[in-house]
Design an enzyme around this catalytic site. Structure first.
Site, PDB file in Angstrom:
ATOM      1  N   HIS A  59      27.787  34.947   7.297  1.00 59.75           N
ATOM      2  CA  HIS A  59      28.218  35.585   7.322  1.00 59.75           C
ATOM      3  C   HIS A  59      29.049  36.431   7.431  1.00 59.75           C
ATOM      4  CE1 HIS A  59      27.298  38.730  10.867  1.00 59.75           C
ATOM      5  NE2 HIS A  59      25.947  39.171  10.875  1.00 59.75           N
ATOM      6  N   CYS A  71      23.877  40.806   6.317  1.00 62.28           N
ATOM      7  CA  CYS A  71      25.133  40.626   6.367  1.00 62.28           C
ATOM      8  C   CYS A  71      25.986  39.556   5.594  1.00 62.28           C
ATOM      9  CB  CYS A  71      25.395  40.927   7.515  1.00 62.28           C
ATOM     10  SG  CYS A  71      25.227  42.137   8.423  1.00 62.28           S
TER      11      CYS A  71
HETATM   12  C1  PLP Z   1      25.229  33.508  11.687  1.00 62.70           C
HETATM   13  C2  PLP Z   1      25.853  34.629  12.405  1.00 62.70           C
HETATM   14  N1  PLP Z   1      26.884  35.076  12.540  1.00 62.70           N
HETATM   15  C3  PLP Z   1      27.882  36.077  12.920  1.00 62.70           C
HETATM   16  C4  PLP Z   1      27.000  36.839  13.654  1.00 62.70           C
HETATM   17  C5  PLP Z   1      27.828  38.129  14.548  1.00 62.70           C
HETATM   18  O1  PLP Z   1      27.157  38.709  15.403  1.00 62.70           O
HETATM   19  P1  PLP Z   1      27.604  39.802  16.199  1.00 62.70           P
HETATM   20  O2  PLP Z   1      27.639  41.010  15.402  1.00 62.70           O
HETATM   21  O3  PLP Z   1      27.643  40.020  17.665  1.00 62.70           O
HETATM   22  O4  PLP Z   1      29.060  39.899  16.164  1.00 62.70           O
HETATM   23  C6  PLP Z   1      26.025  37.291  13.143  1.00 62.70           C
HETATM   24  C7  PLP Z   1      24.760  37.821  14.086  1.00 62.70           C
HETATM   25  O5  PLP Z   1      24.747  38.982  13.578  1.00 62.70           O
HETATM   26  C8  PLP Z   1      25.341  35.536  12.990  1.00 62.70           C
HETATM   27  O6  PLP Z   1      23.662  35.631  12.462  1.00 62.70           O
END
Ligand code: PLP
Lengths: 159, 435
Positions: B151, B394
């Site tokens: 991500h 993302c």
């Molecule tokens: C695999 C993964 N990592 C990181 C994130 C980031 O999460 P957040 O936006 O809550 O910081 C997400 C969610 O969007 C995710 O699915």
């Protein structure tokens, strides 16, 4: 499902399935502009060949959803052969039917310009895109190509 | 009450709770998603005149009534700042937030409560690691190994540091089977200082073998940062067996509120790390000359914390533990298999699912349906009350590898049912009528 029929009018689907003026133009002499919708990854590439303040040729490239691509295709038909001033007026009139101010592709307000005159602009088929209004997240798709047009005309005017 | 007293009080409370917890039964009680739906007020809503079918839990989960109630109870009855005052409700707020920390510790099997650091979300947790550990331990030209599944929140912070330190970013590729291709892992690990990997892909559902990768990384002396944002909500997470040195996740994807995330780190590492953000709460002493940082975990929690959110996350952990993480994992495995079969049976080659076709996988089902753009797919599904996400999720480097600008993604959680999947399939067939 009346809502969906407003969004996916036949004329829009037709431009999506058979996009007009698809392709590219050698740059220079043509001008190339590109816009992205970071939310969904749509992109529109606009090639304009200017000839003394007139849009002599238009080509559209890029990829994306039906609304972004159909809107860009319809735009290419609407501005072909028009003067820069006419193209700007169409752009403004189109954005008015989606009732958003004229913005560049960064979302900056570049001023609604001298309005009033554009009431006379006939949008024809473009009117079909008004159904997008009911789907606010898709307005960005519908205006993607048009924001590139604003930027491109500004750049062409300044050189 | 001082912070240490509060922690001790919370510890005593948890110890009591531990003593009363019945021994875990080897076979998890089967889970009834339809029954669980009733715990989630939002899932009783109608959209466009139809019951909502929420299939976007990988983006954020819905919240059970107990979580919402715990948060409003805090505001209704004991809203006060924490760690600052001796009056009753301030102590209550302090105790409840420290209790939430205990609950999270137990939930992920951490050895020490002070290893649980509350952040705004997983993104902030990962940025904390890169800025504090990374800035201290990475020198110009050092190598960082990432996976192509990551991500953006586990990519961009490394890019930012790289702009200063000229880091070498290496990538573990993804194979045609949507698994990490580890055939060159030894070479990739050569000279690497840190490995940053996801434990469950939010796009493909892939479950990378984190513990095996961590073991190989540790043999080379590298530190392992694990993005467990999708893993913790959906699988039994035991940080000891996961094997990473840092684990990050978000409250809002695990039935908890937005605005709170967790960084777990090995105590030895956290103790050596400098603070990330400065301000109140994170200091023991401040003078005109300088400051003395607080002890763990508060060293990394500058400013007034998200109190209601900590309480809410504690309630979310209670909820998930009550249902049972093993049962949740088993239920989701079954449901995702049903979904893949249903979609394949109904649409055949018209649907392409980007993700492992069989075997264990997470509940994210990214797909391409005919040549209909994902944005249009999600718009049409919405008319039938079916919520799926369209976009790059993302994970643009991964999308580029898949050769897709965007995908539609249906993602499952404990409150989804086979009927939800049937609604998805039915609504998808309507898309063909328009395009
Ligand atoms: C695999 C993964 N990592 C990181 C994130 C980031 O999460 P957040 O936006 O809550 O910081 C997400 C969610 O969007 C995710 O699915």
């Amino acid at each position: 499902m009346s809502g969906l029929e407003d969004l996916y009018r036949e004329i829009i689907l037709d431009h999506y399935r058979s996009p007009r003026n698809r392709g590219d133009l050698p740059c220079p002499p043509a001008h190339k502009g590109e816009g992205f919708n970071p939310l969904c990854g749509d992109d529109v590439v606009l090639y304009l060949l200017a000839d003394g303040g007139v849009i002599a040729d238009v080509k559209i490239g890029g990829n994306g959803c039906s609304i972004s691509q159909a809107s860009a295709s319809m735009m290419s038909c609407a501005i072909m052969g028009k003067t820069f001033a006419e193209a700007r007026a169409i752009n403004e009139a189109f954005k008015n039917i989606l009732s958003i101010p004229d913005v560049d592709s960064n979302g900056q307000d570049v001023g609604a310009g001298e309005t009033g005159a554009n009431q006379e602009v006939s949008l024809g088929d473009l009117q079909a895109l008004q159904g997008v209004m009911k789907f606010p997240v898709r307005i960005k798709c519908a205006t993607l190509g048009w924001n590139v047009l604003t930027d491109s005309l500004d750049e062409l005017d300044s050189c | 009450m001082t912070t240490t007293d509060a922690a001790a009080a919370a510890d005593a409370h948890t110890a009591a709770a531990d003593a009363h917890t019945p021994a875990a039964s080897p076979v998890p009680a089967p889970l009834d998603g339809a029954k669980l739906k009733a715990d989630f007020p939002l899932l009783t809503r109608e959209i466009n005149g139809q019951p909502i079918v929420y299939l976007d839990s990988a983006a954020t989960s819905q919240k059970p009534h107990s979580v919402i109630a715990a948060m409003s109870d805090y505001y209704d009855r004991y809203n006060a700042n924490v760690h600052r005052s001796a009056y009753f409700i301030a102590e209550q707020a302090t105790t409840q937030t420290e209790l939430a920390r205990q609950k999270v510790r137990r939930f992920i099997g951490a050895a020490h409560t002070e290893e649980i650091i509350f952040t705004k979300n997983a993104t902030e947790a990962l940025n904390l690691v890169v800025n504090s550990w990374g800035r201290t331990n990475l020198a110009n030209g050092d190598a960082v190994l990432l996976s192509l599944l990551e991500h953006h929140s586990n990519i961009v912070p490394w890019h930012i540091l790289s702009a200063e330190r000229n880091l070498e970013l290496r990538w573990i590729p993804v194979g045609d089977d949507f698994q990490l291709d580890l055939s060159n892992l030894d070479e990739l690990l050569e000279g690497v200082k840190v490995v940053a990997i996801s434990a469950m892909s939010n796009v493909l559902g892939t479950l990378p073998p984190v513990s095996a990768i961590a073991e190989a990384a540790h043999e080379r002396g590298a530190v392992v940062v694990c993005d467990a944002c999708q893993f913790v909500p959906n699988r039994v997470c035991d940080v000891a067996s996961l094997g990473a040195d840092f684990v990050a996740f978000s409250g809002h994807k695990m039935c908890g509120p937005t605005g709170i995330g967790v960084l777990w780190g090995r105590r030895e590492l956290l103790e050596e790390m400098p603070p990330f953000l400065g301000g109140g709460e994170m200091i023991l002493d401040v003078s005109t000359e300088g400051f003395l940082p607080n002890t763990l975990p508060w060293k990394f929690e500058a400013g007034t914390p998200p109190i209601a959110e900590m309480v809410g996350l504690g309630a979310a952990v209670d909820y998930l533990s009550g249902v049972g993480m093993e049962a949740i994992a088993a239920y989701e495995e079954d449901l995702v298999a049903y979904a893949q079969k249903t979609l394949k049976d109904k649409f055949g080659d018209d649907i392409a699912i980007h993700g492992p076709a069989d075997g264990p996988r997470g509940g994210s089902i990214s797909f391409a349906y005919r040549d209909i753009h994902p944005h249009d797919v999600s718009q049409i599904l919405d008319q039938y009350g079916v919520c799926v996400r369209a976009g790059h999720h993302c994970a643009k480097p991964l999308m580029k590898h898949l050769g897709a600008q965007a995908t539609a993604r249906a993602s499952l959680y404990l409150y989804n049912t086979r009927e939800d999947i049937d609604c998805l399939a039915e609504a998808l067939s309507k898309a063909s009528e328009i395009f």
